[in-house]
Design an enzyme around this catalytic site. Sequence first.
Site, mmCIF file in Angstrom:
data_model
loop_
_atom_site.group_PDB
_atom_site.id
_atom_site.type_symbol
_atom_site.label_atom_id
_atom_site.label_comp_id
_atom_site.label_asym_id
_atom_site.label_seq_id
_atom_site.Cartn_x
_atom_site.Cartn_y
_atom_site.Cartn_z
ATOM 1 N N HIS A 64 0.369 -1.315 -0.305
ATOM 2 C CA HIS A 64 0.073 -0.323 -0.263
ATOM 3 C C HIS A 64 0.642 0.807 -0.051
ATOM 4 O O HIS A 64 0.973 2.055 -0.832
ATOM 5 C CB HIS A 64 -0.948 0.276 1.296
ATOM 6 N N GLU A 118 0.824 8.099 -3.559
ATOM 7 C CA GLU A 118 1.345 8.045 -2.768
ATOM 8 C C GLU A 118 2.974 8.559 -2.364
ATOM 9 O O GLU A 118 3.198 9.514 -1.532
ATOM 10 C CB GLU A 118 1.838 6.155 -2.618
ATOM 11 N N HIS A 122 3.206 10.415 0.627
ATOM 12 C CA HIS A 122 4.001 10.049 1.599
ATOM 13 C C HIS A 122 5.529 10.722 1.359
ATOM 14 O O HIS A 122 6.190 10.662 1.930
ATOM 15 C CB HIS A 122 3.298 8.916 1.910
#
Length: 248
Positions: A64, A118, A122
């Site tokens: 993930h 992502e 992040h």
Amino acid sequence: MKSSLSLSMFIKLFLLLALLDICVSKSVFDFFYFVQQWPGSYCDTKRSCCYPITGKPASNFSIHGLWPNYNNGSWPSDCNPKHPFNQSQISDLVSRAQTSWPSLGCPSSNNIKFWKHEWSKHGTCSESVGLDQHAYFQHTLDLKDQIDLLQILQDAGIKPDGSFYNVSSIEEAIEKGSGYFPGIRCNFDASRNSQLLEIYLCVDKSATRFIDCPILPHSNCPSQVEFPTFGADSGILQLATPSSPNYI
Ligand code: 5GP
Ligand code: 5GP
């Protein structure tokens, strides 16, 4: 007089903005969560899922994300809008990422949207520890290859066969097999059974070494959870269209 005043104000404003930029984009976090998802559980919901256009992912845990975190449980996000995702920087990693980091979101995609999300949310925050986009993706993929969660669980008799397992035995198996106590997150299938969705492990700021978690994510699982299958034809390529979500 007036122009020298406005020049000094301009310089002060510029310095303030530069300082703000440094504080926002360079605040150093404490560790990473390396989060893997079980595709069977991601798909086994009322909403279902869509396989990527590159084909049905293998029946294995997939990535993930790799998420910077603070020891107190909070986390930074979207740290550098000036560095948007650039696919050309990871062209040598795309094939590995298609296997280990597929997107199961709908509509079907070539995974790029997921990786882009992502990275922006992040990945840009890991620039504060010196990781550029290529290093961020490469380290994340390398972490996936270091610990084989599915094998560890299967060795402990915990299989994706639709049975229910104690969360404590899942945690113990992973701690015994990997050396690290995991965080576990769950979701619901269409009949509201809780199932094993995500496994969190912790990684140091170099993004290369697993560590004991400074803090575990809040678990939302009951004591027993389902470990659903991910289709009988796991590993076989199967294309999906945006209008036809896949049911397992
Ligand atoms: P959820 O609310 O579904 O648990 O999380 C939604 C999203 O918030 C995650 O996919 C992730 O991007 C972010 N998130 C949730 N929990 C954490 C956390 O503990 N650390 C970090 N860095 N991000 C998180
Ligand atoms: P997060 O929860 O990490 O902040 O957001 C993940 C985003 O990527 C959501 O918009 C979600 O719909 C999308 N997405 C696409 N494919 C996947 C997948 O395979 N797993 C997860 N967790 N999210 C995905």
